[in-house]
Scaffold this active site. Structure first.
Site, mmCIF file in Angstrom:
data_model
loop_
_atom_site.group_PDB
_atom_site.id
_atom_site.type_symbol
_atom_site.label_atom_id
_atom_site.label_comp_id
_atom_site.label_asym_id
_atom_site.label_seq_id
_atom_site.Cartn_x
_atom_site.Cartn_y
_atom_site.Cartn_z
ATOM 1 N N GLU A 270 1.852 0.850 -12.881
ATOM 2 C CA GLU A 270 1.258 -0.174 -13.748
ATOM 3 C C GLU A 270 0.296 0.429 -14.761
ATOM 4 O O GLU A 270 0.079 -0.128 -15.826
ATOM 5 C CB GLU A 270 0.517 -1.224 -12.898
ATOM 6 C CG GLU A 270 1.178 -2.573 -12.956
ATOM 7 C CD GLU A 270 0.486 -3.654 -12.139
ATOM 8 O OE1 GLU A 270 -0.649 -3.459 -11.676
ATOM 9 O OE2 GLU A 270 1.106 -4.712 -11.970
ATOM 10 N N HIS A 291 16.766 13.290 5.796
ATOM 11 C CA HIS A 291 18.137 13.048 6.263
ATOM 12 C C HIS A 291 18.884 12.080 5.367
ATOM 13 O O HIS A 291 19.996 11.679 5.673
ATOM 14 C CB HIS A 291 18.099 12.551 7.712
ATOM 15 C CG HIS A 291 17.521 13.574 8.640
ATOM 16 N ND1 HIS A 291 18.284 14.534 9.261
ATOM 17 C CD2 HIS A 291 16.242 13.836 9.001
ATOM 18 C CE1 HIS A 291 17.501 15.322 9.992
ATOM 19 N NE2 HIS A 291 16.250 14.918 9.837
ATOM 20 N N LYS A 404 6.595 -13.486 -15.663
ATOM 21 C CA LYS A 404 5.877 -14.678 -15.184
ATOM 22 C C LYS A 404 6.245 -15.882 -16.059
ATOM 23 O O LYS A 404 6.457 -16.981 -15.557
ATOM 24 C CB LYS A 404 4.364 -14.434 -15.239
ATOM 25 C CG LYS A 404 3.865 -13.456 -14.189
ATOM 26 C CD LYS A 404 2.360 -13.319 -14.236
ATOM 27 C CE LYS A 404 1.882 -12.223 -13.303
ATOM 28 N NZ LYS A 404 0.494 -11.852 -13.493
HETATM 29 O O1 PA5 Z 1 -3.438 -4.282 -10.738
HETATM 30 C C1 PA5 Z 1 -3.368 -5.445 -11.090
HETATM 31 O O2 PA5 Z 1 -4.190 -5.933 -11.875
HETATM 32 C C2 PA5 Z 1 -2.297 -6.362 -10.558
HETATM 33 O O3 PA5 Z 1 -1.352 -5.709 -9.792
HETATM 34 C C3 PA5 Z 1 -2.917 -7.458 -9.728
HETATM 35 O O4 PA5 Z 1 -3.613 -6.885 -8.658
HETATM 36 C C4 PA5 Z 1 -1.884 -8.446 -9.180
HETATM 37 O O5 PA5 Z 1 -1.076 -8.924 -10.210
HETATM 38 C C5 PA5 Z 1 -2.578 -9.614 -8.498
HETATM 39 O O6 PA5 Z 1 -3.430 -10.253 -9.387
HETATM 40 P P1 PA5 Z 1 -4.575 -11.198 -8.906
HETATM 41 O O7 PA5 Z 1 -5.536 -10.388 -8.119
HETATM 42 O O8 PA5 Z 1 -5.185 -11.744 -10.157
HETATM 43 O O9 PA5 Z 1 -3.947 -12.266 -8.074
#
Ligand code: PA5
Length: 418
Positions: A270, A291, A404
């Site tokens: 990310e 394996h 989303k």
């Molecule tokens: O690293 C990030 O920002 C994302 O992976 C969030 O942790 C994830 O989308 C969850 O978001 P939230 O904590 O707002 O529910």
């Protein structure tokens, strides 16, 4: 640094690494001085308040005293760090089961958890920085109903919320129902939040020493910890990417490494995967995956490099080791499992180096809360600097909005069909 990073088999020349050291150091300085948004995590282990740590410890003690199960609802960075730490460090005598949910829409998964909760005392912890994540809120509504049926009005006394201090859906709900709420600082993104209540509360409930966990990270969280060679791993990653090594295989010989690998995948994926760039993070757990994927690593498309995570003193040393009985294969008899596992690790390392695969080895002295905290913080810094070296912002995730939006459109179609 107490973490040992061996880059001599990375195939990158020392001089090439040295050429980018000043740049890497200056990027770290920008993060340290918070010249970019979402850098609140960088000094957090050193500045987390004693009162917050105490509040986390007291809450964990309350949960432990009245629950068989803590159900943690969260997605992405709101659960992976805690799950990684718990899987690797949970003491065998821990008598509270930590179950994670709220990161998928699977009916079967929910049904199975409801089955496991039958007849058990349960506490609920809902974690979402934005307070709007669909998977987490959907699960919350289902499990909240169960909690209310079971505990009536007292359900809110067994429920805990961790979210940003903004007027989001989750916070408004927590406030209106007088639920104990932990604040998540605005300037710390989900995947960099394992040292905050997001990671610390579930980890403390599991019986892991969170003060040690924070202390390990705090040891590195200083302005001068990342001088000289301490950002070389970030530089090497980008050098390898520049010569076509588009995949990084994180690997470990610990079967409990799975979620640590997921945490790494999220952190790097990310943070770096944007603007058509990024090293694809992949994980393997050995010797299981030798394996299935060992052949590919040894002789397949050379599009990857390996980052081996190693622990010098495995599983607390001899005290937790097992001797192999004399009835075993002659060459194995009389050795211990830890000894044989180490031989497998060294054997794979040597074989892969001999075949020319670029290999980085990162080791910690022991698998303890202190060193795991230090290691996670180390990876956060390297990841952020590596992304900046590649010219992308490590702290946003603009791409995740697309799916989303499409998902919401499909959900609205369900209403239209009614
Ligand atoms: O690293 C990030 O920002 C994302 O992976 C969030 O942790 C994830 O989308 C969850 O978001 P939230 O904590 O707002 O529910």
């Amino acid at each position: 640094m107490e973490i040992c990073v061996d880059l001599k088999n990375s195939t990158i020349d020392k001089s090439e690494i040295e050429n980018r050291r000043d740049e890497a150091r200056s990027l770290f300085q920008d993060i340290w001085e918070k010249k970019l948004s979402y850098c609140g995590w960088v000094d957090y282990p050193g500045r987390i308040s004693k009162s917050l740590v105490q509040e986390i410890l007291d809450t964990a003690a309350k949960i432990r005293s009245e629950s068989d199960i803590l159900l943690v609802l969260g997605a992405g960075g709101s659960f992976m760090g805690a799950k990684a730490v718990i899987d690797m460090l949970e003491p065998p005598e821990s008598d509270v089961e930590i179950i994670f949910a709220g990161y998928n829409f699977s009916a079967r998964y929910v049904r199975e958890i409801l089955r496991r909760m039958e007849g058990k005392e349960v506490s609920l912890c809902v974690i979402s920085k934005s307070g709007t994540t669909m998977e987490t809120l959907t699960a919350y509504s289902i499990f909240e109903e169960w909690m209310k049926n079971r505990y009536g009005e007292a359900a809110s006394e067994r429920t805990y919320v961790i979210t940003e201090n903004t007027s989001n859906y989750l916070r408004r709900k927590a406030e209106s129902e007088k639920i104990h709420c932990f604040d998540l600082e605005k300037d710390i993104g989900g995947r960099y939040s394992v040292m905050t209540p997001v990671g610390l509360l579930p980890v403390a409930v599991a019986g892991i020493d969170v003060q040690e966990f924070i202390a390990g990270a705090a040891k590195l969280a200083s302005e001068n910890a990342f001088t000289e060679a301490n950002l070389d791993y970030a530089i090497v990653r980008q050098k390898l990417y520049g010569v076509g090594k588009n995949v990084e295989v994180f690997e470990s010989f610990d079967p409990y490494f799975g979620y640590f690998g997921e945490w790494l995948k999220q952190l790097f994926g990310e943070s770096e995967g944007k603007e058509g760039k990024g090293i694809l993070p992949y994980t393997m757990t050995f010797s299981r995956d030798l394996h299935s994927m060992g052949q590919f690593l040894q002789q397949g498309t050379p599009c990857f490099f390996e980052t081996l995570l190693s622990v010098d003193d495995v599983e607390g040393g001899e005290a937790l080791d097992y001797g192999v009985p004399n009835t075993a294969l002659e060459s194995l008899a009389g050795k211990t499992l830890n000894q044989i596992n180490k031989c497998a690790e060294r054997g794979v390392f040597d074989a892969h180096v001999k075949s020319g695969i670029p290999l980085v080895e990162i080791s910690i002295p022991k698998q303890t809360p202190y060193y795991i905290g230090m290691l996670m913080y180390y990876f956060e810094v390297q990841c952020a600097v590596s992304a900046l070296l590649a010219g992308v912002c490590p702290f946003d995730q603009p791409g995740v909005e697309a799916y989303k939006k499409e998902t919401r459109a499909h959900i609205q179609e369900l209403d239209a069909r009614k």
